[in-house]
Design an enzyme around this catalytic site. Sequence first.
Site, mmCIF file in Angstrom:
data_model
loop_
_atom_site.group_PDB
_atom_site.id
_atom_site.type_symbol
_atom_site.label_atom_id
_atom_site.label_comp_id
_atom_site.label_asym_id
_atom_site.label_seq_id
_atom_site.Cartn_x
_atom_site.Cartn_y
_atom_site.Cartn_z
ATOM 1 N N ASP A 11 0.992 -1.170 -0.055
ATOM 2 C CA ASP A 11 0.043 0.080 0.151
ATOM 3 C C ASP A 11 0.894 1.090 -0.165
ATOM 4 O O ASP A 11 1.404 1.563 1.118
ATOM 5 C CB ASP A 11 -0.752 -0.036 1.248
ATOM 6 C CG ASP A 11 -1.858 1.046 1.177
ATOM 7 O OD1 ASP A 11 -2.084 1.741 0.173
ATOM 8 O OD2 ASP A 11 -2.318 1.458 2.363
ATOM 9 N N GLU A 71 -1.203 -1.382 -4.899
ATOM 10 C CA GLU A 71 -2.371 -0.459 -5.326
ATOM 11 C C GLU A 71 -2.028 0.423 -6.328
ATOM 12 O O GLU A 71 -1.036 1.239 -6.249
ATOM 13 C CB GLU A 71 -2.924 0.047 -3.992
ATOM 14 C CG GLU A 71 -4.122 0.853 -4.108
ATOM 15 C CD GLU A 71 -4.677 1.540 -2.644
ATOM 16 O OE1 GLU A 71 -5.597 0.845 -2.033
ATOM 17 O OE2 GLU A 71 -4.096 2.259 -2.027
ATOM 18 N N ASP A 144 -2.846 1.029 6.978
ATOM 19 C CA ASP A 144 -1.865 0.862 5.776
ATOM 20 C C ASP A 144 -1.469 -0.680 5.563
ATOM 21 O O ASP A 144 -1.307 -1.116 4.550
ATOM 22 C CB ASP A 144 -0.849 1.740 5.760
ATOM 23 C CG ASP A 144 -1.251 3.217 5.920
ATOM 24 O OD1 ASP A 144 -1.551 3.659 4.488
ATOM 25 O OD2 ASP A 144 -1.313 3.940 6.889
#
Length: 184
Positions: A11, A71, A144
């Site tokens: 992330d 991501e 996160d």
Amino acid sequence: MSNDRIIMGIDPGTNLMGYGLIRVVNRKPEILVSGVLDLKKIGDPYIKLQKIFQRTLQVIDEYHPDELAIESQFFGKNIQSMLKLGRAQGVAIAAALQRNIPIFEYAPRKIKLAITGTGTASKEQLAVILQRYFKMKDFPQNPDESDAIAIALCHFFQDNALVTAKKSSSWADFVKNNPSRVKK
């Protein structure tokens, strides 16, 4: 052919970068390790990028993932934030490329959809479902970190769906094997 492998999820972020690795053995994923790189105290944006690159390489060299799921950027109102996120994503990707690891990108909505069944789930909902899925009492509380695990698991689900899908040799065979997908 064995499907056993390690998937690293990232992330990306320039203040906090979450990472999570899952090990897949006999098509069953389990969390190997996860964590957060905290960059909030670093003022220089280029040093932040250097730290992201170094930490990503360090984790790769320690756990030897077979694939990296990350991501992808999403379009937001703040262009500066989007540019910073893109740089963070880019250096993490560069670290994986440095070790010849295949990269797979997933949109935030697709990750949420794969894990929760809805693309609009909150980070909290995502974490609760992950905690139940992995049957863990002490699931990572940092969003996160849990998002990074979700990204890795999303990749596992996408890849696993391809492995377990029925193969069709013709349209007639496809229709016979997938009656729910045929409109009448």
